[in-house]
Design a protein around this motif. Structure first.
Motif, PDB file in Angstrom:
ATOM      1  N   ARG A  22     113.839  99.892  10.381  1.00  0.00           N
ATOM      2  CA  ARG A  22     113.696 100.336   9.002  1.00  0.00           C
ATOM      3  C   ARG A  22     114.837  99.825   8.137  1.00  0.00           C
ATOM      4  O   ARG A  22     114.609  99.350   7.026  1.00  0.00           O
ATOM      5  CB  ARG A  22     113.621 101.869   8.949  1.00  0.00           C
ATOM      6  CG  ARG A  22     112.383 102.418   9.676  1.00  0.00           C
ATOM      7  CD  ARG A  22     112.510 103.862  10.062  1.00  0.00           C
ATOM      8  NE  ARG A  22     113.558 104.116  11.043  1.00  0.00           N
ATOM      9  CZ  ARG A  22     113.447 103.864  12.345  1.00  0.00           C
ATOM     10  NH1 ARG A  22     112.352 103.330  12.823  1.00  0.00           N
ATOM     11  NH2 ARG A  22     114.426 104.121  13.178  1.00  0.00           N
ATOM     12  N   TYR A 148     101.065 115.584  15.625  1.00  0.00           N
ATOM     13  CA  TYR A 148     101.981 114.564  15.104  1.00  0.00           C
ATOM     14  C   TYR A 148     102.917 114.080  16.205  1.00  0.00           C
ATOM     15  O   TYR A 148     103.128 112.870  16.366  1.00  0.00           O
ATOM     16  CB  TYR A 148     102.774 115.132  13.921  1.00  0.00           C
ATOM     17  CG  TYR A 148     103.844 114.201  13.415  1.00  0.00           C
ATOM     18  CD1 TYR A 148     103.545 112.883  13.082  1.00  0.00           C
ATOM     19  CD2 TYR A 148     105.165 114.628  13.271  1.00  0.00           C
ATOM     20  CE1 TYR A 148     104.530 112.019  12.619  1.00  0.00           C
ATOM     21  CE2 TYR A 148     106.142 113.772  12.805  1.00  0.00           C
ATOM     22  CZ  TYR A 148     105.829 112.465  12.472  1.00  0.00           C
ATOM     23  OH  TYR A 148     106.806 111.616  12.020  1.00  0.00           O
ATOM     24  N   THR A 151     101.684 111.437  18.515  1.00  0.00           N
ATOM     25  CA  THR A 151     101.610 110.048  18.063  1.00  0.00           C
ATOM     26  C   THR A 151     102.799 109.227  18.582  1.00  0.00           C
ATOM     27  O   THR A 151     102.774 108.005  18.574  1.00  0.00           O
ATOM     28  CB  THR A 151     101.597 109.946  16.527  1.00  0.00           C
ATOM     29  OG1 THR A 151     102.882 110.355  15.994  1.00  0.00           O
ATOM     30  CG2 THR A 151     100.499 110.814  15.922  1.00  0.00           C
ATOM     31  N   GLU A 153     105.691 109.046  17.172  1.00  0.00           N
ATOM     32  CA  GLU A 153     106.587 108.647  16.085  1.00  0.00           C
ATOM     33  C   GLU A 153     107.895 109.441  16.029  1.00  0.00           C
ATOM     34  O   GLU A 153     108.958 108.864  15.748  1.00  0.00           O
ATOM     35  CB  GLU A 153     105.863 108.751  14.739  1.00  0.00           C
ATOM     36  CG  GLU A 153     106.688 108.233  13.567  1.00  0.00           C
ATOM     37  CD  GLU A 153     105.905 108.266  12.268  1.00  0.00           C
ATOM     38  OE1 GLU A 153     105.356 107.226  11.884  1.00  0.00           O
ATOM     39  OE2 GLU A 153     105.830 109.345  11.634  1.00  0.00           O
ATOM     40  N   THR A 155     109.886 110.493  18.213  1.00  0.00           N
ATOM     41  CA  THR A 155     110.790 110.314  19.350  1.00  0.00           C
ATOM     42  C   THR A 155     112.200 109.864  18.982  1.00  0.00           C
ATOM     43  O   THR A 155     113.180 110.418  19.471  1.00  0.00           O
ATOM     44  CB  THR A 155     110.181 109.304  20.352  1.00  0.00           C
ATOM     45  OG1 THR A 155     108.899 109.782  20.757  1.00  0.00           O
ATOM     46  CG2 THR A 155     111.080 109.156  21.567  1.00  0.00           C
ATOM     47  N   LYS A 157     113.523 109.589  15.745  1.00  0.00           N
ATOM     48  CA  LYS A 157     113.794 109.837  14.331  1.00  0.00           C
ATOM     49  C   LYS A 157     114.648 111.089  14.146  1.00  0.00           C
ATOM     50  O   LYS A 157     114.395 112.123  14.779  1.00  0.00           O
ATOM     51  CB  LYS A 157     112.488 110.019  13.552  1.00  0.00           C
ATOM     52  CG  LYS A 157     111.461 108.914  13.740  1.00  0.00           C
ATOM     53  CD  LYS A 157     111.945 107.580  13.217  1.00  0.00           C
ATOM     54  CE  LYS A 157     110.832 106.535  13.211  1.00  0.00           C
ATOM     55  NZ  LYS A 157     110.274 106.248  14.534  1.00  0.00           N
ATOM     56  N   TYR A 161     110.940 113.242  12.347  1.00  0.00           N
ATOM     57  CA  TYR A 161     109.843 112.758  11.505  1.00  0.00           C
ATOM     58  C   TYR A 161     110.258 111.490  10.771  1.00  0.00           C
ATOM     59  O   TYR A 161     111.451 111.200  10.614  1.00  0.00           O
ATOM     60  CB  TYR A 161     109.406 113.822  10.496  1.00  0.00           C
ATOM     61  CG  TYR A 161     110.322 113.991   9.300  1.00  0.00           C
ATOM     62  CD1 TYR A 161     110.079 113.315   8.109  1.00  0.00           C
ATOM     63  CD2 TYR A 161     111.440 114.819   9.363  1.00  0.00           C
ATOM     64  CE1 TYR A 161     110.924 113.463   7.010  1.00  0.00           C
ATOM     65  CE2 TYR A 161     112.288 114.972   8.281  1.00  0.00           C
ATOM     66  CZ  TYR A 161     112.018 114.290   7.102  1.00  0.00           C
ATOM     67  OH  TYR A 161     112.866 114.431   6.025  1.00  0.00           O
ATOM     68  N   ALA A 162     109.250 110.732  10.325  1.00  0.00           N
ATOM     69  CA  ALA A 162     109.493 109.511   9.558  1.00  0.00           C
ATOM     70  C   ALA A 162     108.726 109.599   8.251  1.00  0.00           C
ATOM     71  O   ALA A 162     107.492 109.634   8.248  1.00  0.00           O
ATOM     72  CB  ALA A 162     109.040 108.278  10.352  1.00  0.00           C
ATOM     73  N   GLY A 165     106.262 106.777   7.617  1.00  0.00           N
ATOM     74  CA  GLY A 165     105.217 106.567   8.608  1.00  0.00           C
ATOM     75  C   GLY A 165     104.159 107.652   8.551  1.00  0.00           C
ATOM     76  O   GLY A 165     103.837 108.189   7.489  1.00  0.00           O
ATOM     77  N   VAL A 166     103.639 108.005   9.711  1.00  0.00           N
ATOM     78  CA  VAL A 166     102.621 109.062   9.807  1.00  0.00           C
ATOM     79  C   VAL A 166     103.160 110.373   9.236  1.00  0.00           C
ATOM     80  O   VAL A 166     102.428 111.155   8.616  1.00  0.00           O
ATOM     81  CB  VAL A 166     102.198 109.267  11.275  1.00  0.00           C
ATOM     82  CG1 VAL A 166     101.132 110.352  11.383  1.00  0.00           C
ATOM     83  CG2 VAL A 166     101.688 107.963  11.872  1.00  0.00           C
ATOM     84  N   GLY A 167     104.459 110.592   9.410  1.00  0.00           N
ATOM     85  CA  GLY A 167     105.084 111.845   8.988  1.00  0.00           C
ATOM     86  C   GLY A 167     105.111 112.086   7.501  1.00  0.00           C
ATOM     87  O   GLY A 167     105.565 113.142   7.041  1.00  0.00           O
TER      88      GLY A 167
END
Length: 203
Positions: A22, A148, A151, A153, A155, A157, A161-162, A165-167
């Protein structure tokens, strides 16, 4: 080296002391060329009663100075991002259960995302700052949070959460720099680079 594509161009060699995709993307979007060299140092836990902003700046300095000693005469940029809820510092989750505990605590509340960054200049001097952004989270159900987490994602962050992204579905509003929540306060870093003639507008 990254491929330039944005409105700025590199005048002096830049090294990104981070392996974050990122952060790499945010710098590349500006059009800058840079070398990526993450620091291998482990991040120590916060000291007793250490303020979050002090901790995140210390982490940024630790990693940046470690890499800068290998790149004399170049600009080295490093950063560290944490999520803070009522002075509780949240880093990356240890496992899915830890991620669920973090996301449950954040649900329906406002927290701060703080990114500390350190920039070592070509002359050896350094600048360290911390930027904070308020993030409002929606009330999410346990089932939504578990789905969530499934997914994968959360892991790696901070806060599990991101926002990019999906978050993104977890967030209802932000007050402050969006890129700071992603992991790098671009406007602040750009300002320092321009003021020190380390980059310039692409002609």
């Amino acid at each position: 080296m990254t491929k330039p594509k944005g409105p700025f161009t590199t005048v002096s060699p830049i090294v990104l002391a981070s392996g974050s995709p990122r952060r790499r993307e945010l710098l590349a979007d500006l059009g800058l060329e840079f070398t990526v060299h993450p620091s291998p140092l482990e991040e120590p836990a916060p000291e007793l009663n250490e303020p979050p902003q002090d901790y995140v700046k210390r982490m940024a300095e630790l990693k940046t100075l470690d890499v800068a000693r290998l790149y004399t005469g170049q600009t080295v940029i490093g950063a560290d991002t944490i999520v803070v809820l009522k002075d509780r510092i949240m880093g990356k989750p240890k496992d899915d259960a830890h991620a669920l505990e973090m996301l449950t605590a954040l649900s329906g509340k406002t927290h701060q995302v703080i990114t500390g960054f350190c920039m070592v200049m070509p002359d050896g001097s350094d600048i360290t700052k911390a930027v904070s952004t308020d993030v409002d989270m929606r009330n999410s159900t346990d089932e939504e949070l578990r789905a969530y987490i499934a997914t994968g994602e959360p892991t790696d962050k901070a806060g599990a959460y991101a926002i990019q992204g999906v978050g993104t579905f977890l967030v209802t509003a932000i007050n402050g720099s969006y890129t700071n929540v992603v992991g790098l306060p671009v406007a602040r870093i750009l300002q320092i680079l321009l003021q020190n003639s380390l980059i310039k507008t692409r002609q």
